[in-house]
Design an enzyme around this catalytic site. Structure first.
Site, mmCIF file in Angstrom:
data_model
loop_
_atom_site.group_PDB
_atom_site.id
_atom_site.type_symbol
_atom_site.label_atom_id
_atom_site.label_comp_id
_atom_site.label_asym_id
_atom_site.label_seq_id
_atom_site.Cartn_x
_atom_site.Cartn_y
_atom_site.Cartn_z
ATOM 1 C CE LYS A 22 -2.642 2.724 2.996
ATOM 2 N NZ LYS A 22 -3.009 3.166 4.344
ATOM 3 C CG ASN A 23 2.701 2.537 3.661
ATOM 4 O OD1 ASN A 23 1.603 3.164 3.426
ATOM 5 N ND2 ASN A 23 3.093 2.241 4.621
ATOM 6 N NE ARG A 97 -0.600 12.028 6.541
ATOM 7 C CZ ARG A 97 -0.666 13.315 7.052
ATOM 8 N NH1 ARG A 97 -1.451 13.779 7.464
ATOM 9 N NH2 ARG A 97 0.514 13.660 7.389
ATOM 10 C CG ASP A 121 -5.106 4.969 9.825
ATOM 11 O OD1 ASP A 121 -6.144 4.655 9.561
ATOM 12 O OD2 ASP A 121 -4.002 4.526 9.419
ATOM 13 C CG ASP A 320 2.358 1.132 9.267
ATOM 14 O OD1 ASP A 320 1.858 2.076 10.030
ATOM 15 O OD2 ASP A 320 2.755 1.695 8.163
ATOM 16 C CG MET A 342 7.787 7.288 15.025
ATOM 17 S SD MET A 342 8.244 6.403 13.415
ATOM 18 C CE MET A 342 8.071 7.544 12.343
#
Length: 436
Positions: A22-23, A97, A121, A320, A342
């Site tokens: 996804k990223n 995002r 998120d 993640d 983070m």
């Protein structure tokens, strides 16, 4: 609102192939705006967030053709810049995002880029300063409409420069790199992110004609070029999904093989799960996880002190997967401190796990101590809601290991990051049903 119904306590078995990352997809899809030529991308995951970005590209005038499952061609030879100032864009852009990474390519090729404040998120503050400070360093003018939460950058010409990023932001680095490839002269980016997906982006841009060196390090050098051409690019498997399946196998004491994981791109992920006592076996480019009938034991540090697992920029452990690690620890033998550095809201989902019977002490918004049950006390099924993608799949893993029936509402959050997760789990023997 979507809902999953899960019957837990069932051992699973079989093979599962991870989806495309996804990223990475959210980054490389934005590169198509840098050229009027055709770009073909394969292994694109069929998930909500990625599909939203593809739809945004269509609305911008990009010609999109689906070639096969996960394979698309894109051609941005007739981009409709007026869409950027439309009410439709202000609504659609803020729902994702990853839409922030449209700004760099638009600024580089067309001299302007706009974006509403992106959503995503609710895991804590995620500032955009790194992105826009980078654009300003390249010569762009920045403006912000506080009433509409609307950002804009404009420049007649971008000029290469040296910059030291205030944080190693992955999306910030990606955005600045995509702007700098068409800037005049040399750009040097220090404290750049160096995640595998950022490396993939740089390699893709080089295949389009960009001149980027230092790939894989935190010091990138970019020699600007006049134009970029088309290319073909394949997205890596999703390391977060791979980590999720490792956690699923351990929690359900199942025998699972994860296929084609691109092992060399996983960094610390395999070793971090091994520290929790989970047995992993490398078979070619697959990961084999055997049953753990006797459970798994968390390692202590060599001086006997309690293990701490924390997140850090690559090559550190990805934030993640901390939610997955936390859930896996609830049935381990021993204790572990989870330190989420983070994001300050990412551990708040632990109250659902406590309701299921887990022994977790939430020390503060960033730290949680988990005391494992060693499978002597099974979690129990409850009704809950998915707060974000990673917490959602962590709760799903907990439900699959729990005694009884669990209901997870707001399943759209899980669908944002995981492709057909119910069908793929059913193929492993899971009893999961989608209720609409």
């Amino acid at each position: 609102m979507g809902t999953f119904k899960i019957e837990g306590g069932i051992q699973l078995k079989g093979e599962i192939t991870p989806q495309g990352a996804k990223n990475e997809a959210l980054q490389v899809l934005c590169t198509v705006l840098l050229t009027p030529e055709k770009v073909t991308i394969t292994n694109i995951p069929d998930i909500i967030d990625v599909n939203k970005l593809i739809n945004l590209l269509k609305n911008l005038g990009v010609k999109v053709e689906k070639l096969a499952h996960g394979a698309y061609s894109f051609q941005a030879d007739e981009v409709n810049l007026s869409y950027l100032e439309s009410e439709a864009f202000k609504e659609e852009g803020k729902a994702l995002r990853g839409s922030i990474m449209l700004v760099g390519p638009l600024l580089a090729r067309f001299g302007k880029g706009y974006i509403p404040k992106p959503g995503g998120d609710k895991i804590g503050r995620r500032r955009l300063d790194t992105h826009f400070e980078g654009f300003i360093s390249l010569g762009a003018k920045f403006r912000y409409n506080r009433e509409e939460y609307f950002y804009g950058v404009e420049a007649k010409k971008l000029t290469g420069t040296y910059m030291l990023l205030d944080e190693a932001s992955v999306t910030g680095t990606a955005n600045i790199v995509m702007a700098a490839v068409l800037a005049e002269g040399k750009t040097t980016i220090y404290n750049a992110a160096c995640e595998p997906y950022l490396q993939q982006l740089c390699k893709m841009l080089n295949s389009m004609g960009a001149k980027i060196t230092g790939i894989g390090s935190n010091l990138l050098t970019i020699e600007g070029v006049d134009k970029l051409g088309g290319c073909e690019h394949r997205i890596l498997p999703d390391m977060i999904e791979i980590g999720s399946w490792i956690g699923l196998a351990a929690m359900t004491q199942s025998e699972i093989t994860i296929k084609d994981v691109s092992w060399d791109s996983l960094g610390l992920i395999p070793n971090t799960f091994k520290k929790l006592g989970i047995t992993l076996e490398r078979r070619g480019d697959d990961i084999y996880i055997p049953k753990h009938p006797d459970g798994y034991e968390i390692q202590n540090y060599i001086d006997g002190s309690i293990l701490t697992i924390s997140d850090a920029p690559w090559p550190g452990f990805t934030p993640d997967l901390l939610s997955i690690v936390l859930v896996v620890a609830t049935q381990a033998r021993g204790s572990v401190l989870i330190h989420q550095k983070m994001f300050e809201s990412r551990l708040f989902f632990t109250d659902r796990l406590i309701d299921m019977g887990a022994k977790i002490i939430l020390c503060d918004p960033h730290r949680a101590t988990v005391i494992g049950h060693d499978f002597k006390s099974q979690l129990k099924g409850i009704q809950m809601s998915s707060p974000d993608i990673r917490a959602g799949v962590s709760l799903l893993i907990a439900a699959l290991s729990a005694k009884g029936t669990s209901i997870i509402q707001n399943s759209e959050q899980i669908d944002r990051g995981y492709e057909r997760i119910d069908e793929r789990l059913q193929a492993l023997g899971a009893k999961i049903e989608r209720l609409d």
